[in-house]
Motif scaffolding. Structure first.
Motif, PDB file in Angstrom:
ATOM      1  N   GLU A  49       0.829  -1.208   0.000  1.00 38.81           N
ATOM      2  CA  GLU A  49       0.000   0.000   0.000  1.00 38.81           C
ATOM      3  C   GLU A  49       0.865   1.260   0.000  1.00 38.81           C
ATOM      4  O   GLU A  49       0.598   2.218  -0.723  1.00 38.81           O
ATOM      5  N   TYR A  87      -2.914  -1.084  -6.162  1.00 40.07           N
ATOM      6  CA  TYR A  87      -4.172  -0.840  -5.449  1.00 40.07           C
ATOM      7  C   TYR A  87      -5.251  -1.833  -5.886  1.00 40.07           C
ATOM      8  O   TYR A  87      -6.081  -2.270  -5.068  1.00 40.07           O
ATOM      9  N   ARG A 135      -4.953  -5.038  -4.074  1.00 39.19           N
ATOM     10  CA  ARG A 135      -5.419  -4.964  -2.681  1.00 39.19           C
ATOM     11  C   ARG A 135      -6.914  -4.651  -2.591  1.00 39.19           C
ATOM     12  O   ARG A 135      -7.456  -4.520  -1.495  1.00 39.19           O
ATOM     13  N   GLU A 141      -8.748  -1.870  -3.411  1.00 39.35           N
ATOM     14  CA  GLU A 141      -8.987  -0.592  -2.753  1.00 39.35           C
ATOM     15  C   GLU A 141      -9.583   0.381  -3.771  1.00 39.35           C
ATOM     16  O   GLU A 141      -8.848   1.149  -4.417  1.00 39.35           O
ATOM     17  N   GLN A 188     -11.264   3.125  -3.536  1.00 38.53           N
ATOM     18  CA  GLN A 188     -11.102   4.557  -3.288  1.00 38.53           C
ATOM     19  C   GLN A 188      -9.783   5.062  -3.879  1.00 38.53           C
ATOM     20  O   GLN A 188      -9.740   6.095  -4.547  1.00 38.53           O
ATOM     21  N   ASN A 189      -8.692   4.326  -3.649  1.00 38.25           N
ATOM     22  CA  ASN A 189      -7.397   4.743  -4.175  1.00 38.25           C
ATOM     23  C   ASN A 189      -7.329   4.579  -5.692  1.00 38.25           C
ATOM     24  O   ASN A 189      -6.682   5.372  -6.384  1.00 38.25           O
ATOM     25  N   ARG A 224     -18.179   2.903  -2.742  1.00 39.75           N
ATOM     26  CA  ARG A 224     -17.804   2.975  -1.309  1.00 39.75           C
ATOM     27  C   ARG A 224     -18.645   3.998  -0.544  1.00 39.75           C
ATOM     28  O   ARG A 224     -18.387   4.230   0.634  1.00 39.75           O
TER      29      ARG A 224
END
Length: 587
Positions: A191, A224, A227, A229, A231-232, A267
């Motif tokens: 991350e 990202y 993982r 994610e 949002q990222n 999200r």
């Protein structure tokens, strides 16, 4: 009797203090659990319900202060500041972060102090006060370097790089970002590596080095995605969209903005919606899609007003005025410019009073609804704990009385034994040191005696040699006395060598009884003359002194030394005297 009674009272008091302390520790565990539960609830709603999240943290703060539980203050103030920071309420964010710094300093937690500096620096950075923010980032980096906390150091390096980027010092910014990336690669944190690549990509965008920017952003996006994610990933999409805008590839830019918006909606993160919608509107305006641009601006303005983010409102109104001007609608353009002027005035003159009032009302309402319930639960819990403590105290005092008495007696006995052993050890050490000094002194005296005797032999030999030389002179002048004088010379020579050497050898073996034994064990092929030469060299006598003792020429002694060196297996650079000394030293 009085002494025993006094000791008993002291021990009883000691146990009361210890047990009361254990009661306090137990009492503290309950607020810790309650605060932990509130923090979990906060994490679940902090993005889409920021005011309710702040209310939860205010309750946690109240519990921590009322129950005298300071261990959680650093985290509580950090959570409060993060929500304010995310919603751009910078005055209250700074207040929370400075409270966090104070709590960390009381606890003497160096890493928490450094993180507090970073949070304060971030808040000033968000307000474009770059000189102050850089000072706090630098303080954080110094602490992280001192404590060896690599993760924190990488964050501080990245933050300093962002300041340099704002000051247009891109070379220094890239240098610090790469340094932070290397630190994170050593840690192996996926991350953090992704975040560093995203920052590098953002910097290269500003530098208009788009191939390098895309390279780092694609690395970040891949990490990202691995993982999961969203949002990222959405943030990466926004940055890539900026590159496409600069390259005038508006369809791809608009496509990436839509992807980012979908990911934020996935999200339920509404904070970033106005920003993306405004970005989409600016692209649609460039593509002359005026109706779509206007709709995007209306959505962004509505969300910005709902979130009460004045900067997003300002951007939406600017775009709407531009769209109206393009559509040749001056009255509408003037209206949006008037609205824009009001927003700018509010942005400059107020520090988000509406947010604060709304938040204060929410917290107050939440407290009023839950206060009675919490108070009742706390009263019941304290009553139960008090009863348990009283019973436990009675049992523990009775049992512990005997345990402590036994422990004190055992420790006294152990202290006496240790003291006795220490005295014996010191006495033995002192005796050993005195014996070593005595033996060393005795050896030095014998060596000096042997050297003095050696010199006396040398002097005596010199006198005898002088007599021999005179007799030789007489013989040269009186040919008829050759026979008698020759016998005399031969006898004197023999007596000088043999008698002197026998006396020397007796004294040498008395001082160094095992010299010849060790020498013969290591080198059995040595001749008697070579062994004699070893003894004289062991005493560190010069060639001249050895010549006098042995009644031999100095050149002959040098030849013998050279042969001896070869037999001992020594090179020309080796010290013969040191070798003999090391040979006899104990191992």
């Amino acid at each position: 009797m009085k002494t025993t009674l006094l000791k008993s009272k002291k021990l009883l008091l000691l146990f009361m203090v210890v047990l009361f302390g254990s009661f306090l520790v137990k009492a503290e565990t309950d607020p810790a659990k309650e605060i932990t539960q509130l923090c979990k609830q906060y994490a679940a709603i902090r993005l889409h319900k920021p005011y309710e999240a702040i209310a939860l943290m205010q309750k946690a703060l109240d519990i921590s202060q009322r129950r005298n539980f300071p261990d959680s203050l650093v985290n509580i103030y950090s959570y409060i500041g993060n929500v304010y920071q995310t919603n751009k309420i910078y005055a209250l964010a700074l207040e929370a972060y400075f409270n966090k710094l104070k709590a960390a300093e009381i606890q003497k937690d160096s890493n928490s102090i450094a993180y507090s500096y970073s949070d304060i620096g971030n808040t000033y950075y968000a307000q474009s006060v770059f000189s102050i923010s850089f000072g706090y980032y630098k303080k954080a980096a110094e602490i992280f370097k001192r404590t060896g906390f690599a993760t924190g150091l990488s964050v501080a390096l990245n933050n300093q790089a962002l300041v340099f980027m704002q000051q247009k010092d891109f070379k220094q910014a890239i240098k610090l970002l790469n340094e932070g990336l290397r630190v994170r690669e050593k840690l192996g944190n996926v991350e953090l590596i992704a975040h560093s690549n995203m920052l590098l990509g953002s910097t290269y965008i500003v530098m208009r080095q788009f191939p390098m920017a895309l390279k780092h952003l694609e690395i970040s996006n891949k990490l990202y995605l691995s993982r999961k994610e969203p949002q990222n990933v959405a943030s990466i999409m926004q940055l890539i969209a900026k590159i496409y805008i600069e390259q005038k590839n508006y369809p791809l830019a608009l496509q990436d903005c839509k992807k980012a918006l979908e990911l934020y909606e996935l999200r339920s993160i509404h904070v970033y919606h106005p920003e993306i919608l405004n970005q989409m509107a600016s692209i649609q305006l460039l593509c002359n899609q005026l109706d779509d641009a206007k709709n995007s601006c209306f959505k962004a303005l509505a969300l910005a007003r709902e979130n009460q983010t004045l900067i997003d409102q300002e951007q939406s109104l600017q775009l709407l005025s531009k769209i109206a001007a393009v559509q040749n609608n001056p009255s509408e353009a003037i209206y949006y410019l008037q609205q824009l002027s009001l927003v700018k005035d509010t942005l400059l003159q107020q520090l988000n009073n509406d947010h604060f009032n709304k938040l204060k009302a929410t917290v107050s309402t939440y407290k009023e609804e839950k206060e009675k319930e919490a108070l009742q639960k706390e009263t019941n819990q304290r009553r139960k704990e008090r009863n348990i403590v009283v019973i436990t105290l009675i049992l523990l005092i009775t049992i512990s009385w005997f345990i402590i008495s036994q422990m004190i007696t055992t420790r006294k006995q152990q202290a006496i034994i240790i003291q006795q052993q220490k005295a014996i050890t010191e006495l033995q050490l002192k005796q050993s040191q005195e014996e070593a000094v005595r033996l060393g002194s005795e050896l030095d005296n014998r060596n000096r005696e042997l050297v003095v005797k050696s010199m006396a032999i040398a002097q005596n030999n010199e006198r005898v040699t002088d007599i021999i030389e005179e007799l030789q002179h007489i013989r040269n002048d009186k040919t008829n006395l050759d026979k008698h004088l020759g016998a005399m010379i031969s006898t004197l020579r023999h007596n000088v060598t043999v008698e002197s050497w026998e006396e020397f050898q007796l004294r040498f073996e008395h001082v160094h009884p095992d010299f010849y034994q060790k020498l013969e064990y290591r080198f059995p092929d040595l001749s008697s003359g070579e062994r004699k030469l070893c003894a004289l060299l062991y005493l560190n006598l010069s060639t001249k002194e050895i010549s006098s003792i042995t009644n031999r020429e100095a050149a002959s002694i040098d030849v013998s030394r050279s042969r001896l060196r070869k037999k001992l297996g020594l090179t020309r650079d080796s010290n013969l005297v040191k070798f003999l000394a090391d040979l006899q030293s104990p191992k």
